[in-house]
Design a protein around this motif. Structure first.
Motif, PDB file in Angstrom:
ATOM      1  N   LEU A  19       0.835  -1.186   0.000  1.00 13.86           N
ATOM      2  CA  LEU A  19       0.000   0.000   0.000  1.00 13.86           C
ATOM      3  C   LEU A  19       0.876   1.244   0.000  1.00 13.86           C
ATOM      4  N   SER A  20       0.376   2.277  -0.635  1.00  9.58           N
ATOM      5  CA  SER A  20       1.033   3.579  -0.627  1.00  9.58           C
ATOM      6  C   SER A  20       0.053   4.626  -0.135  1.00  9.58           C
ATOM      7  N   CYS A  21       0.577   5.668   0.450  1.00  8.53           N
ATOM      8  CA  CYS A  21      -0.247   6.792   0.907  1.00  8.53           C
ATOM      9  C   CYS A  21       0.523   8.060   0.562  1.00  8.53           C
ATOM     10  N   ALA A  22       0.006   8.796  -0.406  1.00  6.76           N
ATOM     11  CA  ALA A  22       0.646  10.029  -0.846  1.00  6.76           C
ATOM     12  C   ALA A  22       0.005  11.215  -0.140  1.00  6.76           C
ATOM     13  N   ALA A  23       0.844  12.063   0.426  1.00 10.57           N
ATOM     14  CA  ALA A  23       0.367  13.218   1.180  1.00 10.57           C
ATOM     15  C   ALA A  23       0.603  14.499   0.407  1.00 10.57           C
ATOM     16  N   ASN A  29       7.652  15.905   6.430  1.00 11.83           N
ATOM     17  CA  ASN A  29       8.740  15.379   7.260  1.00 11.83           C
ATOM     18  C   ASN A  29       8.636  15.751   8.734  1.00 11.83           C
ATOM     19  N   VAL A  30       7.613  16.535   9.116  1.00 14.09           N
ATOM     20  CA  VAL A  30       7.410  16.794  10.541  1.00 14.09           C
ATOM     21  C   VAL A  30       6.172  16.091  11.060  1.00 14.09           C
ATOM     22  N   TYR A  31       5.660  15.167  10.264  1.00 20.08           N
ATOM     23  CA  TYR A  31       4.487  14.417  10.668  1.00 20.08           C
ATOM     24  C   TYR A  31       4.849  12.961  10.939  1.00 20.08           C
ATOM     25  N   ASN A  32       4.300  12.446  12.038  1.00 21.31           N
ATOM     26  CA  ASN A  32       4.296  11.015  12.250  1.00 21.31           C
ATOM     27  C   ASN A  32       3.157  10.427  11.422  1.00 21.31           C
ATOM     28  N   MET A  33       3.355   9.227  10.927  1.00 26.34           N
ATOM     29  CA  MET A  33       2.356   8.593  10.080  1.00 26.34           C
ATOM     30  C   MET A  33       1.946   7.244  10.642  1.00 26.34           C
ATOM     31  N   GLY A  34       0.704   6.872  10.372  1.00 24.38           N
ATOM     32  CA  GLY A  34       0.221   5.589  10.864  1.00 24.38           C
ATOM     33  C   GLY A  34      -0.715   4.934   9.871  1.00 24.38           C
ATOM     34  N   TRP A  35      -0.826   3.638   9.999  1.00 19.37           N
ATOM     35  CA  TRP A  35      -1.803   2.859   9.241  1.00 19.37           C
ATOM     36  C   TRP A  35      -2.813   2.270  10.214  1.00 19.37           C
ATOM     37  N   TYR A  36      -4.066   2.493   9.903  1.00 18.35           N
ATOM     38  CA  TYR A  36      -5.187   1.899  10.631  1.00 18.35           C
ATOM     39  C   TYR A  36      -5.877   0.913   9.695  1.00 18.35           C
ATOM     40  N   ARG A  70       8.767   5.149   4.901  1.00 18.98           N
ATOM     41  CA  ARG A  70       8.388   6.454   4.367  1.00 18.98           C
ATOM     42  C   ARG A  70       9.492   7.001   3.472  1.00 18.98           C
ATOM     43  N   ASP A  71       9.060   7.799   2.514  1.00 19.67           N
ATOM     44  CA  ASP A  71       9.973   8.512   1.629  1.00 19.67           C
ATOM     45  C   ASP A  71       9.597   9.983   1.731  1.00 19.67           C
ATOM     46  N   ASN A  72      10.353  10.738   2.501  1.00 24.60           N
ATOM     47  CA  ASN A  72       9.999  12.139   2.733  1.00 24.60           C
ATOM     48  C   ASN A  72      10.073  12.970   1.458  1.00 24.60           C
ATOM     49  N   ALA A  73      10.983  12.633   0.564  1.00 25.35           N
ATOM     50  CA  ALA A  73      11.098  13.384  -0.692  1.00 25.35           C
ATOM     51  C   ALA A  73       9.844  13.225  -1.542  1.00 25.35           C
ATOM     52  N   LYS A  74       9.228  12.059  -1.475  1.00 24.94           N
ATOM     53  CA  LYS A  74       8.010  11.800  -2.237  1.00 24.94           C
ATOM     54  C   LYS A  74       6.743  12.051  -1.424  1.00 24.94           C
ATOM     55  N   LYS A  75       6.913  12.399  -0.148  1.00 28.78           N
ATOM     56  CA  LYS A  75       5.773  12.625   0.741  1.00 28.78           C
ATOM     57  C   LYS A  75       4.840  11.416   0.731  1.00 28.78           C
ATOM     58  N   THR A  76       5.428  10.265   0.862  1.00 32.66           N
ATOM     59  CA  THR A  76       4.667   9.032   0.761  1.00 32.66           C
ATOM     60  C   THR A  76       5.067   8.081   1.878  1.00 32.66           C
ATOM     61  N   VAL A  77       4.061   7.412   2.434  1.00 33.84           N
ATOM     62  CA  VAL A  77       4.306   6.345   3.395  1.00 33.84           C
ATOM     63  C   VAL A  77       3.823   5.039   2.758  1.00 33.84           C
TER      64      VAL A  77
END
Length: 117
Positions: A19-23, A29-36, A70-77
């Motif tokens: 799965l991918s999640c694009a933001a 890069n200052v956000y924690n990310m989670g999967w529910y 996560r890939d901060n450059a792509k803003k994706t988890v």
């Protein structure tokens, strides 16, 4: 702010999905990310998290099978899911939580994962 999940689908037990999640709209890069995930008739479960610094944590139900990254450059988890089981069937959501905040405050629309036996 927008979080968009992709990569869900139907897979046989023992298979894998990523799965991918694009933001967008956040300083990623200052956000924690989670999967529910939420299965029919069950409560929503937070099962994988990654901090802004890359520290990960997993629920026992997925530990050793799922990997969050996560890939901060792509803003994706990402969520790599291996050895899938029928009980992993659910709608999967990504969410973001600003560093220092208590709650996850932005959510994606969800993507369905179905694991057949």
């Amino acid at each position: 702010v927008q979080l968009v999940e992709s990569g869900g689908g139907l897979v046989q037990a023992g298979g894998s999905l990523r799965l991918s999640c694009a933001a967008s709209g956040i300083t990623f890069n200052v956000y924690n990310m989670g999967w529910y995930r939420q299965a029919p008739g069950k409560q929503r479960e937070l099962f994988a998290t990654i901090t802004s610094g890359g520290t990960t944590n997993y629920a026992d139900s997925v530990k050793g099978r799922f990997t969050i990254s996560r890939d901060n450059a792509k803003k994706t988890v990402y969520l790599q899911m291996n050895s899938l089981k029928p009980e992993d069937t659910a709608v999967y959501y990504c969410a973001s939580r600003e560093v220092g905040a208590v709650e996850y405050n932005y959510w994606g629309q969800g993507t369905q994962v179905t694991v057949s036996s």
